[in-house]
Design a protein around this motif. Structure first.
Motif, PDB file in Angstrom:
ATOM      1  N   UNK A  47      -2.953  -2.320  15.129  1.00 50.08           N
ATOM      2  CA  UNK A  47      -3.882  -3.118  14.312  1.00 50.08           C
ATOM      3  C   UNK A  47      -4.760  -3.957  15.220  1.00 50.08           C
ATOM      4  N   UNK A  48      -5.784  -3.557  15.760  1.00 51.82           N
ATOM      5  CA  UNK A  48      -6.526  -4.229  16.823  1.00 51.82           C
ATOM      6  C   UNK A  48      -7.073  -5.612  16.489  1.00 51.82           C
ATOM      7  N   UNK A  49      -6.954  -6.072  15.273  1.00 52.58           N
ATOM      8  CA  UNK A  49      -7.526  -7.368  14.927  1.00 52.58           C
ATOM      9  C   UNK A  49      -6.641  -8.151  13.969  1.00 52.58           C
ATOM     10  N   UNK A  50      -6.801  -9.457  14.016  1.00 50.80           N
ATOM     11  CA  UNK A  50      -6.116 -10.304  13.054  1.00 50.80           C
ATOM     12  C   UNK A  50      -6.901 -10.322  11.752  1.00 50.80           C
ATOM     13  N   UNK A  51      -6.360 -10.993  10.760  1.00 50.69           N
ATOM     14  CA  UNK A  51      -7.003 -11.007   9.452  1.00 50.69           C
ATOM     15  C   UNK A  51      -6.541 -12.241   8.698  1.00 50.69           C
ATOM     16  N   UNK A  52      -7.472 -12.998   8.185  1.00 50.77           N
ATOM     17  CA  UNK A  52      -7.150 -14.172   7.401  1.00 50.77           C
ATOM     18  C   UNK A  52      -6.252 -15.090   8.213  1.00 50.77           C
ATOM     19  N   UNK A  53      -5.004 -15.245   7.866  1.00 54.72           N
ATOM     20  CA  UNK A  53      -4.111 -16.139   8.598  1.00 54.72           C
ATOM     21  C   UNK A  53      -3.193 -15.401   9.564  1.00 54.72           C
ATOM     22  N   UNK A  65      -3.131 -13.906  13.196  1.00 51.98           N
ATOM     23  CA  UNK A  65      -3.961 -13.947  14.391  1.00 51.98           C
ATOM     24  C   UNK A  65      -3.976 -12.602  15.121  1.00 51.98           C
ATOM     25  N   UNK A  66      -4.718 -12.529  16.199  1.00 49.99           N
ATOM     26  CA  UNK A  66      -4.897 -11.269  16.938  1.00 49.99           C
ATOM     27  C   UNK A  66      -3.603 -10.749  17.557  1.00 49.99           C
ATOM     28  N   UNK A  67      -2.588 -11.599  17.652  1.00 46.40           N
ATOM     29  CA  UNK A  67      -1.285 -11.178  18.180  1.00 46.40           C
ATOM     30  C   UNK A  67      -0.309 -10.802  17.074  1.00 46.40           C
ATOM     31  N   UNK A  68      -0.760 -10.836  15.821  1.00 42.59           N
ATOM     32  CA  UNK A  68       0.105 -10.489  14.691  1.00 42.59           C
ATOM     33  C   UNK A  68       0.945 -11.641  14.195  1.00 42.59           C
ATOM     34  N   UNK A  69       0.671 -12.848  14.675  1.00 47.85           N
ATOM     35  CA  UNK A  69       1.430 -14.015  14.238  1.00 47.85           C
ATOM     36  C   UNK A  69       0.812 -14.661  13.016  1.00 47.85           C
ATOM     37  N   UNK A  70       1.652 -15.108  12.106  1.00 50.53           N
ATOM     38  CA  UNK A  70       1.164 -15.858  10.947  1.00 50.53           C
ATOM     39  C   UNK A  70       0.738 -17.239  11.411  1.00 50.53           C
ATOM     40  N   UNK A  71      -0.454 -17.619  11.062  1.00 46.03           N
ATOM     41  CA  UNK A  71      -0.993 -18.907  11.464  1.00 46.03           C
ATOM     42  C   UNK A  71      -0.786 -19.916  10.328  1.00 46.03           C
ATOM     43  N   UNK A 115       0.855  -1.192   0.000  1.00 44.80           N
ATOM     44  CA  UNK A 115       0.000   0.000   0.000  1.00 44.80           C
ATOM     45  C   UNK A 115       0.891   1.242   0.000  1.00 44.80           C
ATOM     46  N   UNK A 116       1.379   1.654  -1.173  1.00 43.04           N
ATOM     47  CA  UNK A 116       2.336   2.753  -1.254  1.00 43.04           C
ATOM     48  C   UNK A 116       1.885   4.060  -0.605  1.00 43.04           C
ATOM     49  N   UNK A 117       0.594   4.289  -0.499  1.00 46.82           N
ATOM     50  CA  UNK A 117       0.102   5.528   0.093  1.00 46.82           C
ATOM     51  C   UNK A 117      -0.101   5.419   1.606  1.00 46.82           C
ATOM     52  N   UNK A 118       0.244   4.282   2.193  1.00 46.91           N
ATOM     53  CA  UNK A 118       0.070   4.077   3.631  1.00 46.91           C
ATOM     54  C   UNK A 118       1.021   4.969   4.418  1.00 46.91           C
ATOM     55  N   UNK A 119       0.645   5.246   5.647  1.00 49.13           N
ATOM     56  CA  UNK A 119       1.501   6.036   6.531  1.00 49.13           C
ATOM     57  C   UNK A 119       2.815   5.320   6.800  1.00 49.13           C
ATOM     58  N   UNK A 120       3.785   6.052   7.288  1.00 50.90           N
ATOM     59  CA  UNK A 120       5.142   5.531   7.480  1.00 50.90           C
ATOM     60  C   UNK A 120       5.207   4.324   8.407  1.00 50.90           C
ATOM     61  N   UNK A 121       4.380   4.268   9.436  1.00 50.76           N
ATOM     62  CA  UNK A 121       4.439   3.165  10.402  1.00 50.76           C
ATOM     63  C   UNK A 121       3.311   2.161  10.238  1.00 50.76           C
ATOM     64  N   UNK A 122       2.506   2.283   9.203  1.00 47.74           N
ATOM     65  CA  UNK A 122       1.366   1.388   9.009  1.00 47.74           C
ATOM     66  C   UNK A 122       1.836  -0.030   8.698  1.00 47.74           C
ATOM     67  N   UNK A 123       1.073  -0.994   9.199  1.00 41.00           N
ATOM     68  CA  UNK A 123       1.348  -2.402   8.885  1.00 41.00           C
ATOM     69  C   UNK A 123       0.095  -3.114   8.395  1.00 41.00           C
ATOM     70  N   UNK A 124      -0.963  -2.338   8.125  1.00 46.95           N
ATOM     71  CA  UNK A 124      -2.184  -2.951   7.639  1.00 46.95           C
ATOM     72  C   UNK A 124      -3.278  -1.929   7.428  1.00 46.95           C
ATOM     73  N   UNK A 125      -4.399  -2.446   6.920  1.00 49.81           N
ATOM     74  CA  UNK A 125      -5.599  -1.639   6.703  1.00 49.81           C
ATOM     75  C   UNK A 125      -6.782  -2.593   6.814  1.00 49.81           C
ATOM     76  N   UNK A 126      -7.938  -2.153   6.396  1.00 50.11           N
ATOM     77  CA  UNK A 126      -9.114  -3.007   6.470  1.00 50.11           C
ATOM     78  C   UNK A 126      -9.066  -4.208   5.551  1.00 50.11           C
TER      79      UNK A 126
END
Length: 193
Positions: A79-85, A87-93, A39-50
């Motif tokens: 990022x208050x939530x996990x997404x797809x794989x 998890x809520x702690x930011x770990x790849x499942x 996401x090239x237009x994301x903020x400098x510290x962003x690690x995700x979006x919806x």
């Protein structure tokens, strides 16, 4: 490429990070850089979006012990939530990846992006039609993945639909290697059927 536990495994290429990851600041910088590629237009510290986010898989041992709690806290903060794989702690499942020889990949941390899956994932025909129906260069994603060895179980089916329609972009010099790979695999598949 988004992985889901029920999908057939694909192939990916593991690329070294820009710098050694020894601290949470290093990990934060690498995950932000990976998200910026998505996401090239994301903020400098962003690690995700919806629609997607970066997750980390830490190998058991020092990296896991040292970084897991700090990564969890950072992920939850930004990022208050996990997404797809992821998890809520930011770990790849996902399982720890193996080389083509079946040997566990020799690294301590794996970063990947995951996207929010569709309720009903598009089939190979729908994906091919979407690329065939555009002229914005988005086909590059598929062809570059093929060229670099990043593959899914549906690639040849997608390719079949594209090859039948023969869009003008298929003849671009930059796509030659991927097209040769796909045509060679199709020939092998046809010879074995």
């Amino acid at each position: 490429m988004t992985f889901r536990p029920s999908d057939a495994s694909g192939r990916a290429v593991l690329v070294p990070c820009q710098r050694e990851i020894e601290t949470i600041d290093d990990l934060r910088a690498e995950t932000a850089a990976l998200w910026k590629a998505e996401a090239p237009k994301a903020g400098a510290d962003a690690i995700g979006s919806g629609w997607g986010c970066v997750g980390a898989l830490l190998r058991n041992g020092e990296a896991d012990e040292k970084l897991a709690p700090a990564w969890r806290d950072h992920f939850r903060k930004v990022r208050a939530e996990g997404l797809s794989v992821v998890n809520a702690d930011g770990g790849l499942d996902i399982a720890w990846p193996e080389t083509t020889d079946g040997i566990p990949a020799d690294m301590d941390i794996i970063l990947a992006t995951a996207t929010k899956p569709e309720a009903t994932p598009p089939g190979a025909h729908s994906v091919a039609c979407a690329w065939l129906g555009q002229d914005g260069g988005y086909e590059r994603y598929f062809l570059e993945n093929v060229r670099c060895g990043i593959r899914t179980a549906h690639d040849l089916e997608i390719w079949h639909h594209i090859d039948v329609d023969r869009p003008t972009w298929l003849e671009a010099e930059g796509y030659r290697e991927a097209v040769e790979i796909l045509r060679g695999e199709t020939e092998k598949q046809n010879a074995s059927s």
